[in-house]
Design an enzyme around this catalytic site. Sequence first.
Site, PDB file in Angstrom:
ATOM      1  N   ARG A 152      -1.809  -0.669  -8.683  1.00  0.00           N
ATOM      2  CA  ARG A 152      -3.703  -1.025  -8.618  1.00  0.00           C
ATOM      3  C   ARG A 152      -3.172   0.891  -8.348  1.00  0.00           C
ATOM      4  NH1 ARG A 152      -4.130  -1.053  -2.229  1.00  0.00           N
ATOM      5  NH2 ARG A 152      -4.349  -3.476  -3.090  1.00  0.00           N
ATOM      6  N   ASP A 154       0.904  -1.340   0.076  1.00  0.00           N
ATOM      7  CA  ASP A 154       0.193  -0.404   0.080  1.00  0.00           C
ATOM      8  C   ASP A 154       0.750   1.627   0.162  1.00  0.00           C
ATOM      9  OD1 ASP A 154      -3.069  -0.864  -0.095  1.00  0.00           O
ATOM     10  OD2 ASP A 154      -2.636  -1.044   1.813  1.00  0.00           O
TER      11      ASP A 154
END
Length: 311
Positions: free
Chosen positions: A187, A137
């Site tokens: 992502r 992340d």
Amino acid sequence: MSLLRQPILLLSRSGGVKKLVSTLPVTSGIVTGYVPGETTTDAVDATAGLVEDGLAVTLDFLGEDTLDVEQAEATVTAYVELLKDLADRGLARHAEVSVKLSAIGQALPDVGDKVALENARTICRAARNAGTTVTLDMEDHTTTDRTLAVLRDLRKDFPETGAVLQAYLHRTEADCRALAHEGSRVRLCKGAYNEPDEVAFQDKIDVDKSYVRCLKALLSGSGYPMIATHDPRMIAIAASLASRYGRSPGTYEYQMLYGIRPDEQRRLASAGETVRVYVPYGQEWYGYLMRRLAERPQNLTFFLRSLVSKK
């Protein structure tokens, strides 16, 4: 509502408000709408339900900015336990994990990057043994270069490790081009932190334009784009661009947050698209919840009315 975003994000650091929120019946309902629970069992059960609906999953054991070595190690242990349970229940091929480096030691003084890299290696090894992958992340802009440096090191041994890029940062289009190579999973999200205008677009229209430019860079490349958005317009644009660049379903995927637009998640999946749901869990759910509320005015209004009625 945009004027309330910064105060709500500041509230995300308030333990007192967290205690109040968790005891309110209405807001407790909002909590479970975004976070399925605090335990590994809660997370795995939620994963099983989503997989049954034809959806893929990425799981985030919540926690960030730890300055405690033992807490960082406990987070690693939680991920290893999660990955084992996913494998034991036959869910690992449908579910990966998302990891914040600050939760596994990156914020530790002097040795943070080294500790985070070694802890990330442990999680990546457990993921590979389970038959799945890890995505790193992205956090606020001050950690972007350090996170990408850890990613480069991890990919030497675990090339399947995914990256996250945030379209609201000025730099991200260039980062997308650099990472749009074969075997690279990226992502793309809009971004959820309160960033200064020197490094990030502030107006929604500028963020949207950046998101589209980044989509073009990723979809025209040879990597595996992970399109993280709930915006119907961005989903339509992504579908159009995928067609333009000759992308068939399975060469990219959509990603959405647990509890947000579940009907759209199932609609896309039933149309043959890969849809992955981001499932957060754990005791440190408060900051995550507040960021979600700050992004969605209708839920923010409901939340504030609940707080007022409690007093």
